[in-house]
Design a protein around this motif. Structure first.
Motif, PDB file in Angstrom:
ATOM      1  N   TYR A  48       3.801 -10.430  32.396  1.00  0.00           N
ATOM      2  CA  TYR A  48       4.105 -10.957  33.724  1.00  0.00           C
ATOM      3  C   TYR A  48       4.981 -12.204  33.639  1.00  0.00           C
ATOM      4  N   GLY A  49       6.025 -12.123  32.828  1.00  0.00           N
ATOM      5  CA  GLY A  49       7.013 -13.195  32.738  1.00  0.00           C
ATOM      6  C   GLY A  49       6.645 -14.351  31.825  1.00  0.00           C
ATOM      7  N   ALA A  50       5.464 -14.315  31.216  1.00  0.00           N
ATOM      8  CA  ALA A  50       5.052 -15.420  30.331  1.00  0.00           C
ATOM      9  C   ALA A  50       4.793 -14.887  28.921  1.00  0.00           C
ATOM     10  N   GLN A  51       5.114 -15.693  27.919  1.00  0.00           N
ATOM     11  CA  GLN A  51       4.807 -15.320  26.541  1.00  0.00           C
ATOM     12  C   GLN A  51       3.313 -15.553  26.311  1.00  0.00           C
ATOM     13  N   THR A  52       2.619 -14.486  25.956  1.00  0.00           N
ATOM     14  CA  THR A  52       1.162 -14.531  25.811  1.00  0.00           C
ATOM     15  C   THR A  52       0.780 -14.041  24.421  1.00  0.00           C
ATOM     16  N   PRO A  53      -0.207 -14.677  23.751  1.00  0.00           N
ATOM     17  CA  PRO A  53      -0.648 -14.190  22.441  1.00  0.00           C
ATOM     18  C   PRO A  53      -1.174 -12.753  22.537  1.00  0.00           C
ATOM     19  N   LEU A  54      -0.862 -11.960  21.530  1.00  0.00           N
ATOM     20  CA  LEU A  54      -1.248 -10.544  21.509  1.00  0.00           C
ATOM     21  C   LEU A  54      -2.748 -10.353  21.743  1.00  0.00           C
ATOM     22  N   GLN A  55      -3.583 -11.220  21.157  1.00  0.00           N
ATOM     23  CA  GLN A  55      -5.034 -11.066  21.280  1.00  0.00           C
ATOM     24  C   GLN A  55      -5.515 -11.187  22.723  1.00  0.00           C
ATOM     25  N   GLN A  56      -4.691 -11.773  23.617  1.00  0.00           N
ATOM     26  CA  GLN A  56      -5.106 -11.929  25.010  1.00  0.00           C
ATOM     27  C   GLN A  56      -4.724 -10.735  25.884  1.00  0.00           C
ATOM     28  N   VAL A  57      -3.922  -9.821  25.334  1.00  0.00           N
ATOM     29  CA  VAL A  57      -3.518  -8.660  26.142  1.00  0.00           C
ATOM     30  C   VAL A  57      -3.935  -7.327  25.512  1.00  0.00           C
ATOM     31  N   ILE A  70      -3.719  -1.365  17.765  1.00  0.00           N
ATOM     32  CA  ILE A  70      -3.653  -2.305  18.885  1.00  0.00           C
ATOM     33  C   ILE A  70      -3.837  -1.508  20.171  1.00  0.00           C
ATOM     34  N   GLN A  71      -4.933  -1.773  20.858  1.00  0.00           N
ATOM     35  CA  GLN A  71      -5.276  -1.072  22.094  1.00  0.00           C
ATOM     36  C   GLN A  71      -5.008  -2.023  23.264  1.00  0.00           C
ATOM     37  N   PRO A  72      -3.872  -1.842  23.989  1.00  0.00           N
ATOM     38  CA  PRO A  72      -3.575  -2.771  25.092  1.00  0.00           C
ATOM     39  C   PRO A  72      -4.554  -2.593  26.255  1.00  0.00           C
ATOM     40  N   PHE A  73      -4.792  -3.694  26.969  1.00  0.00           N
ATOM     41  CA  PHE A  73      -5.667  -3.624  28.142  1.00  0.00           C
ATOM     42  C   PHE A  73      -4.970  -2.863  29.268  1.00  0.00           C
ATOM     43  N   GLU A  74      -3.629  -2.877  29.282  1.00  0.00           N
ATOM     44  CA  GLU A  74      -2.843  -2.122  30.256  1.00  0.00           C
ATOM     45  C   GLU A  74      -1.837  -1.277  29.489  1.00  0.00           C
ATOM     46  N   LYS A  75      -1.781   0.020  29.765  1.00  0.00           N
ATOM     47  CA  LYS A  75      -0.872   0.914  29.028  1.00  0.00           C
ATOM     48  C   LYS A  75       0.588   0.528  29.192  1.00  0.00           C
ATOM     49  N   SER A  76       0.918  -0.101  30.312  1.00  0.00           N
ATOM     50  CA  SER A  76       2.315  -0.474  30.558  1.00  0.00           C
ATOM     51  C   SER A  76       2.811  -1.522  29.548  1.00  0.00           C
ATOM     52  N   LEU A  77       1.909  -2.129  28.801  1.00  0.00           N
ATOM     53  CA  LEU A  77       2.282  -3.172  27.844  1.00  0.00           C
ATOM     54  C   LEU A  77       2.706  -2.630  26.472  1.00  0.00           C
ATOM     55  N   LYS A  79       5.258  -0.964  25.233  1.00  0.00           N
ATOM     56  CA  LYS A  79       6.637  -1.280  24.821  1.00  0.00           C
ATOM     57  C   LYS A  79       6.791  -2.777  24.524  1.00  0.00           C
ATOM     58  N   ASP A  80       6.173  -3.620  25.380  1.00  0.00           N
ATOM     59  CA  ASP A  80       6.259  -5.070  25.181  1.00  0.00           C
ATOM     60  C   ASP A  80       5.553  -5.491  23.890  1.00  0.00           C
ATOM     61  N   ILE A  81       4.439  -4.838  23.576  1.00  0.00           N
ATOM     62  CA  ILE A  81       3.709  -5.155  22.346  1.00  0.00           C
ATOM     63  C   ILE A  81       4.567  -4.788  21.129  1.00  0.00           C
ATOM     64  N   GLU A  82       5.172  -3.593  21.178  1.00  0.00           N
ATOM     65  CA  GLU A  82       6.051  -3.183  20.071  1.00  0.00           C
ATOM     66  C   GLU A  82       7.192  -4.184  19.898  1.00  0.00           C
ATOM     67  N   LYS A  83       7.782  -4.596  21.019  1.00  0.00           N
ATOM     68  CA  LYS A  83       8.891  -5.545  20.983  1.00  0.00           C
ATOM     69  C   LYS A  83       8.423  -6.886  20.398  1.00  0.00           C
ATOM     70  N   MET A  95       4.359   1.871  15.675  1.00  0.00           N
ATOM     71  CA  MET A  95       4.537   3.193  16.286  1.00  0.00           C
ATOM     72  C   MET A  95       3.526   3.293  17.422  1.00  0.00           C
ATOM     73  N   ASN A  96       3.882   4.038  18.481  1.00  0.00           N
ATOM     74  CA  ASN A  96       2.885   4.201  19.533  1.00  0.00           C
ATOM     75  C   ASN A  96       2.622   5.679  19.774  1.00  0.00           C
ATOM     76  N   ASN A  97       1.399   5.962  20.192  1.00  0.00           N
ATOM     77  CA  ASN A  97       1.007   7.342  20.477  1.00  0.00           C
ATOM     78  C   ASN A  97       0.752   7.532  21.969  1.00  0.00           C
ATOM     79  N   GLY A  98       1.283   6.632  22.791  1.00  0.00           N
ATOM     80  CA  GLY A  98       1.098   6.713  24.234  1.00  0.00           C
ATOM     81  C   GLY A  98      -0.153   5.982  24.708  1.00  0.00           C
ATOM     82  N   GLU A  99      -1.116   5.803  23.833  1.00  0.00           N
ATOM     83  CA  GLU A  99      -2.373   5.134  24.161  1.00  0.00           C
ATOM     84  C   GLU A  99      -2.465   3.762  23.507  1.00  0.00           C
TER      85      GLU A  99
END
Length: 184
Positions: A48-57, A70-77, A79-83, A95-99
């Protein structure tokens, strides 16, 4: 007068402990052969526009010795996690498997192990320098006090004992980290 001496020595001890804590944190970022969630401690994710530590998302765990999941709390993240992992320049290929995002931790080469050992030694040397600087500061503060030479010598000896004990701990921490890095 005794209180002031004790305060100076306690402050020096506290600062030396901080140097050791800092060393431990720095050494956590140096990866040894097996996967560890702490390896991703420096990864920041755009959230959401802010740089956040991976462990918080996301939840970060290691299903086995060579994989980080790495299991994101929101699937939309995803691509951002990979980046974020790529931007952290850790040498991982996510690599991501969609989940979730999966990172295979490649085994270290002998050359890379030696580089990491050198890096660990440099961090330990920085910690030793910090401890020695704390000793110097404490001794300078003690000399400013209006105390007898005997009291001054005793206090300086106590500061030196503290310094020696902390440097021994730093050497021990480094030795353990070197074993961890060199173990295949």
């Amino acid at each position: 007068m005794e209180d002031e001496i004790e305060f100076i020595i306690d402050t020096a001890k506290e600062n030396m402990e901080k140097a050791i804590d800092h060393l431990k944190k720095q050494l956590q970022n140096i990866r040894a052969g097996k996967a560890n969630p702490a390896m991703l401690g420096s990864v920041m994710v755009e959230y959401y526009g802010a740089q956040t530590p991976l462990q918080q998302v996301a939840n970060v765990n290691t299903p086995d010795a060579r994989t980080i999941s790495i299991q994101p709390f929101e699937k939309s993240l995803i691509k951002d996690i990979e980046k974020g992992i790529m931007m952290a320049n850790l040498g991982f290929n996510p690599m991501n498997n969609g989940e979730s995002v999966i990172i295979n931790v490649p085994p270290l080469t002998e050359e890379r192990r030696k580089q990491l050992t050198k890096q660990a030694k440099a961090e330990a040397e920085d910690a030793k320098i910090g401890v020695r600087n704390d000793r110097k500061s404490a001794n300078n503060e003690l000399k400013k006090l209006d105390i007898s030479e005997d009291l001054l010598r005793d206090a300086e000896n106590e500061v030196q004992e503290l310094t020696d004990a902390h440097i021994t701990r730093i050497d021990s921490i480094l030795e353990n980290k070197e074993k961890e890095i060199m173990t295949i």
